[in-house]
Motif scaffolding. Structure first.
Motif, PDB file in Angstrom:
ATOM      1  N   ASP B 174       2.757  -8.023  -0.120  1.00 38.44           N
ATOM      2  CA  ASP B 174       3.290  -9.267   0.413  1.00 38.44           C
ATOM      3  C   ASP B 174       3.709  -9.078   1.862  1.00 38.44           C
ATOM      4  O   ASP B 174       3.262  -8.170   2.542  1.00 38.44           O
ATOM      5  CB  ASP B 174       4.450  -9.748  -0.448  1.00 38.44           C
ATOM      6  N   ASP B 175       4.582  -9.943   2.316  1.00 38.83           N
ATOM      7  CA  ASP B 175       4.849 -10.007   3.743  1.00 38.83           C
ATOM      8  C   ASP B 175       5.768  -8.913   4.263  1.00 38.83           C
ATOM      9  O   ASP B 175       5.745  -8.581   5.433  1.00 38.83           O
ATOM     10  CB  ASP B 175       5.454 -11.362   4.112  1.00 38.83           C
ATOM     11  N   GLU B 176       6.608  -8.427   3.370  1.00 31.32           N
ATOM     12  CA  GLU B 176       7.437  -7.333   3.870  1.00 31.32           C
ATOM     13  C   GLU B 176       6.550  -6.129   4.037  1.00 31.32           C
ATOM     14  O   GLU B 176       5.924  -5.652   3.085  1.00 31.32           O
ATOM     15  CB  GLU B 176       8.577  -7.028   2.897  1.00 31.32           C
ATOM     16  N   ARG B 177       6.453  -5.682   5.248  1.00 27.79           N
ATOM     17  CA  ARG B 177       5.551  -4.586   5.520  1.00 27.79           C
ATOM     18  C   ARG B 177       6.332  -3.307   5.688  1.00 27.79           C
ATOM     19  O   ARG B 177       7.329  -3.257   6.401  1.00 27.79           O
ATOM     20  CB  ARG B 177       4.765  -4.860   6.803  1.00 27.79           C
ATOM     21  N   ILE B 178       5.874  -2.318   4.980  1.00 28.89           N
ATOM     22  CA  ILE B 178       6.423  -0.995   5.206  1.00 28.89           C
ATOM     23  C   ILE B 178       5.394  -0.224   5.999  1.00 28.89           C
ATOM     24  O   ILE B 178       4.213  -0.221   5.647  1.00 28.89           O
ATOM     25  CB  ILE B 178       6.703  -0.284   3.884  1.00 28.89           C
ATOM     26  N   TYR B 179       5.805   0.353   7.075  1.00 27.41           N
ATOM     27  CA  TYR B 179       4.860   1.127   7.865  1.00 27.41           C
ATOM     28  C   TYR B 179       5.443   2.515   8.024  1.00 27.41           C
ATOM     29  O   TYR B 179       6.633   2.685   8.273  1.00 27.41           O
ATOM     30  CB  TYR B 179       4.625   0.456   9.216  1.00 27.41           C
ATOM     31  N   SER B 180       4.601   3.471   7.834  1.00 24.86           N
ATOM     32  CA  SER B 180       5.092   4.829   7.807  1.00 24.86           C
ATOM     33  C   SER B 180       4.227   5.705   8.689  1.00 24.86           C
ATOM     34  O   SER B 180       3.027   5.498   8.799  1.00 24.86           O
ATOM     35  CB  SER B 180       5.025   5.294   6.350  1.00 24.86           C
TER      36      SER B 180
END
Lengths: 412, 412
Positions: B174-180
């Motif tokens: 969904d829209d909450e993006r986790i970027y690592s």
């Protein structure tokens, strides 16, 4: 008796650490002949801990949990065990004394939150922890045993060895023993191997036989049950003899043996020395041969002749051969093996040359095409293979294959 | 979205292998922000496989299984998935073609039992396996996703990366993006690194920063959450700049970078060639440099000069030097590096010589003592190190260190 392991900790579900605890416990249980049927991992979450523990109690006789016994607020194994077993959580003077004594011995001040570690389900037996602050718990209810140990491997292992395993042995073990042996093969694929022993696999009962493929090798795990370890071993020995008759040439070792160690032992026994000329493997054959302690006794040198120039200068490969048939060819493999053997003055010379990929392949010489040669005494044998997979896999399978060819040669 | 991993294999319950698959998958799911709530392990037993998979389907939206897809009789994951989802097991021409093509490419005969691998639950999507014979399965039912992959780590990882993770990203995130982003460092220990960035670690919030030590390197995983990927990336970029200012010289790469790949790129950019003279590393430096596709452009040759004879013959190390200071010495390392550079006519020569152990150490030259040298242009630099640990670790840390020294040299 059915056992189940539950490892607790959010760090396990985030993949931040590998769960080596459950493997260690599994091995110990197998040694004692206790059947482990389930392993589960959950985070530090009350609801899911209760669900998993309740589920386990329905189907298993022994449950061992690790983790969640520390002093912080997310360490809730004590609470969960009490709730699932419908027991009060009470302060134990004995546990408190142990926690206090740990801090005294370590000459460190105790924080207030360590007091949490002295609260245990009513009637629980305390498992002493000599390596850390968290005492373990053992509860027996309706003939089922629930053991909770800390997640720190050092602490958990010591408590298993000192308290839990002796307890289980005393209380539960009947005369049945499980004994297991792994047979390691090389040079044959999983399905071809299975075809060769199809009838043995079909008729398996005790011992059971489980094939297991990994990169460049196939293992067979034999597991026998009997009243004594001796009898179990005898069952294995008998089955192993049958397998030897069918697939003996592929069997290179057992249990913790590695192919390089087996080759090293053969070289050592026969007092032979080896030198290696590598092209496509880039040093991997030398690396594996020198992983064995004491390898300087039989490994004289390796040459990674990546360029044609190096092949000529260091191995006496003929310029005309390179021009006529190319570096990736049976002839060059032979000249490399002979060259390194003669220059190093060893008994044996090995050589690899091939196209590891992903680029560099042609229709005539595709990626994965590899030539190998083995020079011994005045003889040189060469081999052609075509491997599948990525660059690393082609390198690995080439190294595995030449080591296995050397093994077979040394056995003859 | 709730995920669950089920690893299948009796060898896991006997503790014969450590389950590294589930840790790897857990890490990848965390990177994508998918919540993993349960992990379970069961043996190759139909009843318990059905129980565990059914249980998982009740509580999770995504189930990933590993193991039990091989050609042998105890590989029953296909049957179990079909039964639990109430689907027919049907022969898939596409899967059959993949299995056949694998054997054709490998130039190996296919046995009849490999045909089992072409039977899949009706409607399943086939996941291509480029590294082995077992195709994977993906089934969607009632908005739940069931993925079955082989247990061989190499195959499982490739299929996750090539097929499953892109699919999940497309379908579920969904829209909450986790970027690592992972920052990889070399040449500094975990605690020294943490000391240098203590205040940054203390103040971390978004992104979070997690240090993770592994053999010969320390990684920092930065994880940011934001409404868009762009915003998350920006948060990471900002934090990364702060870290660059403090520990820039130790940072060799990011995410999937390997030290050998970074070195290869530098050599490629600067159009420089290298040759390697190895003693204690036994071929590992050559092996690592040639793991990079296209390495023949910069790697000319390697010499594994295990014996003194080989050091003299192949590298022009002086007999008097060997007699005066011994093979494990600064002087010999220098002569090895210069020798291999001059003979190979490359721009750079590297050398390692040391005592990998476990035996062979003396009071003056203990196990773990290693000398390295780097010859470039008319200059030769040498270094002394003392590593701790077993034979393999000493070899690995030596290779890691010399590659890092080369990296730093190329940056200057």
């Amino acid at each position: 008796m059915k056992a189940e392991i539950i490892t607790i900790g959010t760090e396990l579900l985030l993949g931040q650490i590998v769960d080596t605890n459950s493997q260690w416990i599994a091995k110990e249980l197998a040694r004692y002949g206790i059947n482990l049927y389930y392993k589960a991992t959950i985070g530090d979450n009350k609801e899911r801990m209760i669900e998993t523990l309740s589920n386990g109690l329905k189907r298993s006789d022994l449950i061992i949990t690790t983790g969640g016994l520390g002093p912080t607020q997310d360490d809730i194994t004590r609470e969960v065990v009490a709730e699932v077993l419908d027991l009060e959580l009470v302060k134990s003077q004995e546990a408190l004394a142990q926690v206090k004594s740990y801090f005294k011995q370590a000459d460190r001040p105790m924080s207030d939150n360590n007091l949490r570690q002295a609260y245990l389900p009513q009637g629980a037996k305390i498992i002493k922890n000599n390596q850390g602050t968290a005492p373990g718990i053992l509860v027996v209810q309706d003939n089922k045993v629930i053991v909770s140990l800390p997640g720190v491997p050092l602490e958990m292992k010591a408590m298993m060895k000192e308290s839990i395993l002796p307890y289980l042995k005393e209380k539960f073990l009947d005369d049945e023993r499980i004994y297991s042996k792994v047979i390691k093969t090389c040079g044959i694929g999983e399905s071809s191997l299975e075809t060769k022993i199809a009838d043995i696999l079909r008729e398996q009962e005790n011992p059971t036989i489980a094939p297991l493929a990994s990169q460049g090798e196939v293992k067979l795990r034999l597991t026998a049950k009997a009243n004594t370890k001796q009898a179990a071993k005898e069952l294995i020995r008998h089955e192993e003899q049958k397998l030897q008759g069918r697939i003996g040439e592929y069997i290179y070792g057992y249990d913790d043996d590695t192919l390089e160690k087996v080759v090293a032992d053969l070289l050592w026994d026969k007092d032979l020395t080896v030198a290696v000329a590598e092209s496509c493997t880039g040093g991997l054959v030398g690396h594996r041969l020198t992983n064995v302690p004491g390898s300087s006794a039989y490994f004289e040198r390796g040459v990674v002749s990546y360029s044609n120039q190096a092949k000529q200068e260091l191995l006496n490969v003929k310029k005309t051969t390179l021009q006529e048939v190319g570096a990736v060819s049976q002839k060059v493999a032979q000249e490399m093996a002979l060259g390194v053997k003669n220059l190093a003055k060893t008994d044996i010379g090995l050589a690899t040359t091939g196209i590891a990929g992903p680029s560099g392949g042609t229709e005539e010489k595709p990626v994965g095409l590899v030539y190998m040669a083995l020079a011994i005494n005045d003889d040189v044998k060469s081999y052609q293979f075509k491997f599948n997979g990525g660059r690393y896999r082609v390198k690995y399978l080439t190294a595995q294959t030449i080591l296995n060819l050397l093994r077979l040669e040394l056995l003859n």
